[in-house]
Design an enzyme around this catalytic site. Structure first.
Site, mmCIF file in Angstrom:
data_model
loop_
_atom_site.group_PDB
_atom_site.id
_atom_site.type_symbol
_atom_site.label_atom_id
_atom_site.label_comp_id
_atom_site.label_asym_id
_atom_site.label_seq_id
_atom_site.Cartn_x
_atom_site.Cartn_y
_atom_site.Cartn_z
ATOM 1 N N CYS A 257 -5.810 -9.187 2.815
ATOM 2 C CA CYS A 257 -6.789 -8.222 3.337
ATOM 3 C C CYS A 257 -8.143 -8.843 3.694
ATOM 4 O O CYS A 257 -8.566 -8.760 4.843
ATOM 5 C CB CYS A 257 -6.993 -7.111 2.319
ATOM 6 S SG CYS A 257 -5.445 -6.299 1.915
ATOM 7 N N LYS B 54 -3.797 -14.079 -6.120
ATOM 8 C CA LYS B 54 -4.523 -13.584 -7.287
ATOM 9 C C LYS B 54 -3.486 -13.264 -8.357
ATOM 10 O O LYS B 54 -2.290 -13.236 -8.057
ATOM 11 C CB LYS B 54 -5.350 -12.350 -6.921
ATOM 12 C CG LYS B 54 -4.500 -11.173 -6.465
ATOM 13 C CD LYS B 54 -5.331 -10.002 -5.998
ATOM 14 C CE LYS B 54 -5.722 -9.112 -7.136
ATOM 15 N NZ LYS B 54 -6.344 -7.865 -6.695
ATOM 16 N N ASN C 39 -14.435 -3.977 2.669
ATOM 17 C CA ASN C 39 -13.743 -5.239 2.400
ATOM 18 C C ASN C 39 -14.598 -6.449 2.776
ATOM 19 O O ASN C 39 -14.612 -7.450 2.069
ATOM 20 C CB ASN C 39 -12.413 -5.293 3.164
ATOM 21 C CG ASN C 39 -11.267 -4.723 2.334
ATOM 22 O OD1 ASN C 39 -11.501 -4.138 1.282
ATOM 23 N ND2 ASN C 39 -10.046 -4.887 2.808
ATOM 24 N N ARG D 58 -0.026 -14.566 0.792
ATOM 25 C CA ARG D 58 -0.680 -14.597 2.114
ATOM 26 C C ARG D 58 -2.118 -15.113 1.956
ATOM 27 O O ARG D 58 -2.866 -14.627 1.111
ATOM 28 C CB ARG D 58 -0.671 -13.188 2.731
ATOM 29 C CG ARG D 58 0.702 -12.820 3.249
ATOM 30 C CD ARG D 58 0.738 -11.419 3.765
ATOM 31 N NE ARG D 58 0.784 -10.454 2.672
ATOM 32 C CZ ARG D 58 0.822 -9.125 2.840
ATOM 33 N NH1 ARG D 58 0.792 -8.616 4.053
ATOM 34 N NH2 ARG D 58 0.873 -8.306 1.810
ATOM 35 N N VAL E 174 0.834 -1.213 0.000
ATOM 36 C CA VAL E 174 0.000 0.000 0.000
ATOM 37 C C VAL E 174 0.865 1.257 0.000
ATOM 38 O O VAL E 174 0.683 2.163 -0.820
ATOM 39 C CB VAL E 174 -0.962 -0.006 1.222
ATOM 40 C CG1 VAL E 174 -1.640 1.364 1.392
ATOM 41 C CG2 VAL E 174 -2.030 -1.080 1.050
ATOM 42 N N ARG F 58 -6.133 -2.325 -4.886
ATOM 43 C CA ARG F 58 -5.973 -3.782 -4.860
ATOM 44 C C ARG F 58 -4.565 -4.149 -5.302
ATOM 45 O O ARG F 58 -3.978 -3.445 -6.123
ATOM 46 C CB ARG F 58 -6.958 -4.448 -5.850
ATOM 47 C CG ARG F 58 -8.395 -4.310 -5.478
ATOM 48 C CD ARG F 58 -9.275 -4.515 -6.693
ATOM 49 N NE ARG F 58 -9.016 -3.487 -7.704
ATOM 50 C CZ ARG F 58 -9.496 -3.488 -8.940
ATOM 51 N NH1 ARG F 58 -10.265 -4.473 -9.345
ATOM 52 N NH2 ARG F 58 -9.208 -2.519 -9.792
ATOM 53 N N GLU F 59 -4.057 -5.234 -4.779
ATOM 54 C CA GLU F 59 -2.765 -5.718 -5.257
ATOM 55 C C GLU F 59 -2.934 -6.167 -6.706
ATOM 56 O O GLU F 59 -4.001 -6.627 -7.102
ATOM 57 C CB GLU F 59 -2.284 -6.888 -4.395
ATOM 58 C CG GLU F 59 -1.838 -6.412 -3.039
ATOM 59 C CD GLU F 59 -1.345 -7.547 -2.151
ATOM 60 O OE1 GLU F 59 -0.876 -8.571 -2.675
ATOM 61 O OE2 GLU F 59 -1.447 -7.403 -0.929
HETATM 62 C C1 UGA Z 1 -8.843 -6.036 -1.365
HETATM 63 C C2 UGA Z 1 -9.900 -4.995 -1.782
HETATM 64 O O1 UGA Z 1 -10.485 -5.386 -3.038
HETATM 65 C C3 UGA Z 1 -9.252 -3.606 -1.930
HETATM 66 O O2 UGA Z 1 -10.265 -2.650 -2.239
HETATM 67 C C4 UGA Z 1 -8.572 -3.247 -0.599
HETATM 68 O O3 UGA Z 1 -7.928 -1.982 -0.681
HETATM 69 C C5 UGA Z 1 -7.524 -4.305 -0.269
HETATM 70 O O4 UGA Z 1 -8.192 -5.589 -0.155
HETATM 71 C C6 UGA Z 1 -6.900 -3.936 1.047
HETATM 72 O O5 UGA Z 1 -7.604 -3.871 2.061
HETATM 73 O O6 UGA Z 1 -5.702 -3.587 1.061
HETATM 74 P P1 UGA Z 1 -6.901 -7.406 -2.636
HETATM 75 O O7 UGA Z 1 -6.788 -8.182 -1.376
HETATM 76 O O8 UGA Z 1 -5.671 -6.853 -3.265
HETATM 77 O O9 UGA Z 1 -7.879 -6.132 -2.414
HETATM 78 O O10 UGA Z 1 -7.578 -8.334 -3.726
HETATM 79 P P2 UGA Z 1 -9.040 -8.525 -4.347
HETATM 80 O O11 UGA Z 1 -8.996 -8.154 -5.772
HETATM 81 O O12 UGA Z 1 -10.082 -7.887 -3.515
HETATM 82 O O13 UGA Z 1 -9.207 -10.103 -4.248
HETATM 83 C C7 UGA Z 1 -9.317 -10.749 -2.982
HETATM 84 C C8 UGA Z 1 -9.625 -12.214 -3.164
HETATM 85 O O14 UGA Z 1 -10.940 -12.405 -3.659
HETATM 86 C C9 UGA Z 1 -8.693 -12.940 -4.130
HETATM 87 O O15 UGA Z 1 -8.353 -14.185 -3.571
HETATM 88 C C10 UGA Z 1 -9.528 -13.129 -5.385
HETATM 89 O O16 UGA Z 1 -9.156 -14.251 -6.120
HETATM 90 C C11 UGA Z 1 -10.921 -13.288 -4.780
HETATM 91 N N1 UGA Z 1 -12.012 -12.880 -5.682
HETATM 92 C C12 UGA Z 1 -12.161 -11.600 -6.083
HETATM 93 C C13 UGA Z 1 -12.928 -13.854 -6.119
HETATM 94 O O17 UGA Z 1 -12.831 -15.045 -5.765
HETATM 95 N N2 UGA Z 1 -13.975 -13.467 -6.921
HETATM 96 C C14 UGA Z 1 -14.140 -12.188 -7.321
HETATM 97 O O18 UGA Z 1 -15.129 -11.911 -8.062
HETATM 98 C C15 UGA Z 1 -13.205 -11.229 -6.904
#
Ligand code: UGA
Length: 431
Positions: free
Chosen positions: A260, A320, A208, A327, A11, A154-155
């Site tokens: 997260c 992802k 989140n 993590r 971040v 998001r990452e």
């Molecule tokens: C998440 C939030 O989306 C961000 O807005 C936030 O800033 C961040 O946490 C944080 O608190 O720092 P991130 O953890 O980088 O972001 O990743 P996401 O894109 O949210 O994905 C999280 C998980 O959900 C992944 O394992 C992904 O594969 C899964 N996912 C996501 C699904 O299984 N289906 C979806 O439709 C979307």
């Protein structure tokens, strides 16, 4: 504006670079001297698309510097962002030790009026405690304001997310401090929500955890689809076309992982419990998530008659795509289940393999997606990296023992797979 960012992780670093890109004079502080040396040399310790190029440009422009010294950081910044990690601690609670340590350092070195901003995800009331730490250390109340400004990037897409945020939340109990931050963010031209500090802190957790609930909802529907012959992608498309629902975060798969969503679900559950509220909806979302990968691996086991003596190829290890972060990655869960049942594992990831190797040195890491298939009885697609979409299925089929793909992220189409003569099983469809 003179900006200091404490913490150069997933971040802090992208955020600092975007501030520098907007023409601000940015100084990052990180206690890790090795990291500081790397960043000064234009090298990025994490895998995040675009960050290295922007780092080099910002170093050349002289708008981005990095130091291990909080003292220097406090001399520099009119606004000081705290962007250190808040991992999961005991009982699901967020571990705020890094935040408290930074607050104590700030109290020690503060030397002019400073706006202290929490970027890290922190429980409601953290801003109050930071304020108290400074006051207890004898810092005059007129020397600082504490503001909450949660980060939503998001990452994997950190830079575009930080450059084009869909909203900026500023939680401040002092209007002048809020306006100073609005000035900093103005060039991003994003909608700004100004609120009190506690609401802002809760907005981050609410956002989140809502995303986690949304994903768990579609994954629960996916379980029904597997039984009744419906197709979860069609259901998601049909639902998501309603603007009140929206089509984002309705991708059924192995469930949510990462640094997260899991920790924030646990933390909000604990915050709710401490407030006397039993947040059952959150617990149910967590339960669906727990079951999702286990159920998928069980389907594979049933299909191939158990894992003993079998070779399984894993496509993707990161939690992802476009990150090296593992993590709470689903790959780790899968590796543990497969190892426990005696499978041989061949794994590939474009960025995260070395991180997994540090935990599981005893599995085979190969250099390409194709090589995961060598003598494999099945392949599991764990992370939807783009390069897997154009995998040469004909060649893959020639080197596998059994032409079987378990698609944990619904990347392939059944037509594409079946044309290449594979058996195909995916989340949210019969098979
Ligand atoms: C998440 C939030 O989306 C961000 O807005 C936030 O800033 C961040 O946490 C944080 O608190 O720092 P991130 O953890 O980088 O972001 O990743 P996401 O894109 O949210 O994905 C999280 C998980 O959900 C992944 O394992 C992904 O594969 C899964 N996912 C996501 C699904 O299984 N289906 C979806 O439709 C979307």
């Amino acid at each position: 504006m003179k900006v200091t960012v404490i913490g150069t992780g997933y971040v802090g670093l992208p955020t600092a670079l975007v501030f520098a890109d907007l023409g601000n004079d940015v100084l990052c502080v990180d206690k890790d001297e090795a990291k500081v040396a790397m960043l000064r040399a234009g090298q990025v310790p994490i895998y995040e698309p675009g960050v290295e190029a922007l780092l080099r440009r910002s170093l050349d422009d002289g708008l981005f510097k990095v130091t291990p010294s909080t003292d220097e950081g406090m001399q520099h910044g009119e606004v000081v962002f705290i962007a250190v990690g808040t991992p999961q601690g005991d009982d699901g609670e967020a571990d705020l030790s890094a935040v408290w340590a930074v607050a104590r350092d700030i109290a020690k070195y503060i030397c002019h009026y400073t706006i202290i901003v929490t970027k890290s995800t922190v429980p409601v009331g953290t801003g109050d405690r930071i304020e108290q730490i400074l006051v207890d250390a004898g810092v005059d109340r007129s020397m600082f304001d504490v503001v909450s400004n949660p980060e939503f990037l998001r990452e994997g897409t950190a830079l575009p997310d930080a450059q084009h945020p869909d909203r900026i939340v500023i939680g401040a109990d002092n209007q002048a401090a809020a306006h100073k931050l609005m000035e900093l963010f103005a060039p991003l031209e994003a909608p700004v929500i100004i609120t009190d500090r506690r609401s802002s802190e809760l907005i981050k957790y609410a956002s989140n955890t809502f995303l986690a609930i949304k994903i768990s909802f579609i994954n629960a529907i996916s379980r029904m689809c597997e039984e009744c012959g419906a197709d979860v992608s069609a259901v998601a498309r049909g639902m998501g076309s309603d603007p009140r629902i929206g089509n984002k975060f309705l991708q059924a798969g192995l469930g949510w992982g990462g640094s997260c969503l899991p920790k924030d679900v646990a933390a909000l559950n604990k915050i709710a419990a401490d407030l006397g509220y039993d947040f059952k909806m959150l617990q149910a979302a967590d339960e669906v998530n727990e079951q999702q990968t286990r159920h998928f691996v069980q389907r594979l086991s049933d299909r191939i008659g158990g894992f003993q003596g079998k070779t399984i190829g894993l496509l993707g290890l990161a939690f992802k795509p476009n990150t090296d972060d593992i993590r709470d990655a689903k790959s780790l869960e899968i590796i543990e289940m497969l190892k426990a049942e005696g499978a041989t594992i061949r794994a590939y990831d474009p960025a995260a393999a070395e991180n997994v190797r540090a935990i599981h040195p005893d599995i085979t890491y190969v250099n390409s997606a194709l090589e995961t298939g060598q003598n494999a009885d099945a392949i599991i697609l764990v992370t939807e990296w783009n390069e897997f979409k154009s995998l040469d299925l004909t060649r893959l089929g020639q080197i596998m023992r059994r032409k079987l793909i378990f698609d944990g992220r619904r990347v392939f189409t059944p037509y594409q797979i079946e044309r290449a003569g594979f058996e195909y099983v995916t989340v949210g469809a019969k098979g």
